[in-house]
Write a protein that holds these residues in place. Structure first.
Motif, PDB file in Angstrom:
ATOM      1  N   GLY A  52       0.739  -1.145   0.004  1.00  0.00           N
ATOM      2  CA  GLY A  52       0.108  -0.023  -0.009  1.00  0.00           C
ATOM      3  C   GLY A  52       0.813   1.100   0.072  1.00  0.00           C
ATOM      4  N   VAL A  53       1.925   1.233  -0.900  1.00  0.00           N
ATOM      5  CA  VAL A  53       2.714   2.608  -0.988  1.00  0.00           C
ATOM      6  C   VAL A  53       2.628   2.867  -2.360  1.00  0.00           C
ATOM      7  CG1 VAL A  53       4.268   1.761   1.027  1.00  0.00           C
ATOM      8  CG2 VAL A  53       4.907   0.907  -1.320  1.00  0.00           C
ATOM      9  N   VAL A  97      13.097   0.074  -1.230  1.00  0.00           N
ATOM     10  CA  VAL A  97      12.748   1.216  -0.431  1.00  0.00           C
ATOM     11  C   VAL A  97      11.508   1.651  -0.917  1.00  0.00           C
ATOM     12  CG1 VAL A  97      13.808   3.313  -0.074  1.00  0.00           C
ATOM     13  CG2 VAL A  97      15.047   1.725  -0.886  1.00  0.00           C
ATOM     14  N   SER A  98      10.469   2.114   0.040  1.00  0.00           N
ATOM     15  CA  SER A  98       9.359   2.914  -0.183  1.00  0.00           C
ATOM     16  C   SER A  98       9.499   4.220   0.371  1.00  0.00           C
ATOM     17  CB  SER A  98       8.109   2.174   0.317  1.00  0.00           C
ATOM     18  OG  SER A  98       8.197   2.136   1.932  1.00  0.00           O
ATOM     19  N   PHE A  99       8.803   5.164  -0.505  1.00  0.00           N
ATOM     20  CA  PHE A  99       8.596   6.490  -0.313  1.00  0.00           C
ATOM     21  C   PHE A  99       7.474   7.074  -1.123  1.00  0.00           C
ATOM     22  CE2 PHE A  99      10.424   6.739  -4.711  1.00  0.00           C
ATOM     23  CZ  PHE A  99      10.936   5.500  -4.779  1.00  0.00           C
ATOM     24  N   SER A 100       7.374   8.715  -0.967  1.00  0.00           N
ATOM     25  CA  SER A 100       6.174   9.208  -1.279  1.00  0.00           C
ATOM     26  C   SER A 100       6.504  10.182  -2.476  1.00  0.00           C
ATOM     27  CB  SER A 100       5.635   9.947  -0.235  1.00  0.00           C
ATOM     28  OG  SER A 100       6.326  10.744   0.800  1.00  0.00           O
ATOM     29  N   ASP A 101       7.821  10.820  -2.314  1.00  0.00           N
ATOM     30  CA  ASP A 101       8.442  11.688  -3.140  1.00  0.00           C
ATOM     31  C   ASP A 101       8.726  10.857  -4.495  1.00  0.00           C
ATOM     32  OD1 ASP A 101       9.728  13.761  -4.773  1.00  0.00           O
ATOM     33  OD2 ASP A 101      11.352  14.149  -3.240  1.00  0.00           O
ATOM     34  N   PRO A 102       8.116  11.053  -5.875  1.00  0.00           N
ATOM     35  CA  PRO A 102       8.646  10.530  -7.113  1.00  0.00           C
ATOM     36  C   PRO A 102       9.990  10.792  -7.352  1.00  0.00           C
ATOM     37  CG  PRO A 102       6.516  12.094  -7.290  1.00  0.00           C
ATOM     38  CD  PRO A 102       7.034  12.177  -5.838  1.00  0.00           C
ATOM     39  N   VAL A 119      -2.972   1.824   7.433  1.00  0.00           N
ATOM     40  CA  VAL A 119      -1.802   2.332   6.445  1.00  0.00           C
ATOM     41  C   VAL A 119      -0.824   1.681   6.549  1.00  0.00           C
ATOM     42  CG1 VAL A 119      -0.437   4.469   6.259  1.00  0.00           C
ATOM     43  CG2 VAL A 119      -2.686   4.827   7.293  1.00  0.00           C
ATOM     44  N   GLY A 120      -0.203   1.232   5.443  1.00  0.00           N
ATOM     45  CA  GLY A 120       0.983   0.459   5.307  1.00  0.00           C
ATOM     46  C   GLY A 120       2.162   0.976   6.108  1.00  0.00           C
ATOM     47  N   ILE A 121       2.957   0.293   6.688  1.00  0.00           N
ATOM     48  CA  ILE A 121       4.235   0.498   7.316  1.00  0.00           C
ATOM     49  C   ILE A 121       5.020   1.488   6.497  1.00  0.00           C
ATOM     50  CG2 ILE A 121       5.404  -1.459   7.071  1.00  0.00           C
ATOM     51  CD1 ILE A 121       5.085   0.064  10.464  1.00  0.00           C
TER      52      ILE A 121
END
Ligand SMILES: *Cc1c(COP(=O)(O)O)cnc(C)c1O
Length: 380
Positions: free
Chosen positions: A50-51, A196-201, A169-171
């Motif tokens: 869920g990221v 690695v998961s992140f929100s900034d494209p 919400v995914g960790i």
């Protein structure tokens, strides 16, 4: 020969499924360099975790190291982190020519003590690198507040928390980035691997270049890069394992609650809570803390040895704490790490994996019960 019981045992798909998956690689001869399975696994993991963004890597350690590198911190900057973790977390900071500043942990859940972070901040601090240790979630809200106030980056080592959710919400959605390990010993694996998961494209291209030698085009090498690509055989293993993950977690959960039920009456031991609010856990570990105040010093080591005598290998996760590793001892800022050291000296991770036989668990339970009650009665 009889197999020893180990702290974990790698989950495998059926051989047929794996062979079916890798068969096409014989025709395509595309074995690495972001092939079809690399792309497919990235998408599948984004959905499962869920990221919004995810980058696959060769292992968890390089995921950490390159995520820190991607943040472009000035050399010698300070990163506040926990010493109660696998050595990889600390290595990733130091190999980036940054200085770790160790912060003590909480006795309730062994995660970084968010109340002690602010005192450690100096003008050189650039980031916080906490660990969701044993799948216990850090106080992400408070850590985000501190990071906002002092303009710090937050990178979570989420190697122990694959697939966990907090309030749905995914960790992997907390902080600026979260790092996962898909090593063969972890809840989900790709033989070796990480992400690695992140929100900034923007971070996607940055990590892509870093893991691929910073080769932007045939003749343009922009800066110093590494090789940290996941190969197609690993990605194929991940695609074979992912459909079974919920079943595996369910089997782990049954064993966690079996241990908890059977060990709960023993005085002097502290069992993992697994009771943070609104949590979906992945039940990666079963750490037991042997309280020296009630059981005498060294009980952890006694239990460890006695289990080993009957071919059961528990693990002293994490001992020594990383700040006490011979290569780092006394090199960094001196901070009281009383809780981390106490937990490191008295905790033992018991065997836990989906196929672990309940009869074996009974042997472990019986042994702990027996040794601890002898001590309590002053006979040991
Ligand atoms: C396993 C692990 C790592 C390293 O991951 P690898 O895939 O083995 O390189 C880092 N941090 C923690 C907390 C881990 O458990």
């Amino acid at each position: 020969m009889k197999r020893d019981i180990t702290v974990t045992r790698t989950a495998m798909p059926s051989l047929e499924e794996y062979i079916d998956k890798i068969r096409i690689l014989w025709d395509s001869r595309w074995l690495t360099n972001m092939g079809v399975y690399h792309r497919e696994l990235e998408e599948a993991l984004k959905a499962y975790l869920g990221v919004p963004w995810l980058s696959l890597m060769v292992n968890g350690h390089m995921s950490l190291e390159l995520t820190v590198q991607a943040m472009d911190f000035p050399q010698g900057s300070e990163v506040i982190t926990t010493p109660f973790t696998f050595i990889s977390t600390t290595h990733a900071i130091i190999r980036n020519k940054l200085t770790p500043v160790f912060c003590d942990i909480k006795l309730e859940d062994y995660t970084i003590d968010e109340e002690k972070i602010e005192d450690l901040i100096t003008e050189k601090t650039v980031a916080i690198l906490p660990v969701h240790v044993y799948g216990n979630v850090c106080n992400t809200k408070k850590i985000a507040e501190i990071a906002d106030k002092y303009n710090l980056k937050v990178i979570y080592d989420a190697a122990h928390a694959f697939g966990e959710k907090v309030d749905g919400v995914g960790i992997g959605n907390f902080g600026d980035a979260s790092v996962f390990s898909f090593h063969a010993t972890k809840v989900f694996h790709t033989i070796e691997g990480g992400a690695v998961s992140f929100s900034d494209p923007k971070l996607y291209q940055k990590l892509y270049d870093l893991k691929n030698f910073e080769i932007h085009s045939e003749e343009i090498i922009a800066q110093v890069g590494a090789n940290a690509k996941m190969n197609e055989f690993s990605a194929a293993m991940g695609l074979c394992n992912l459909p079974y993950i919920e079943e595996n977690i369910k089997e782990r959960k049954r064993r966690v609650f079996y241990y908890k039920e059977k060990l709960s009456h023993i005085e002097g031991i502290i069992l993992p809570g697994y009771h943070q609010k609104n949590m979906k856990y992945s039940y990666g570990y079963f750490p037991v803390l042997f309280q020296p105040q009630l059981l005498g010093e060294g009980m952890r080591d006694i239990v460890y040895e006695k289990l080993r005598d009957i071919h059961i290998q528990a693990r002293k996760y994490f001992y020594p704490i990383t700040s006490d590793a011979p290569c780092f001892r006394n090199k960094y800022r001196k901070v009281s790490l009383e809780n981390a050291r106490y937990v490191g000296e008295n905790i033992l991770a018991l065997p836990l994996y989906p196929e672990l036989e309940f009869e074996k668990m009974d042997e472990i339970i019986y042994l702990i019960e027996h040794i601890c009650s002898k001590r309590e009665n002053g006979m040991g």
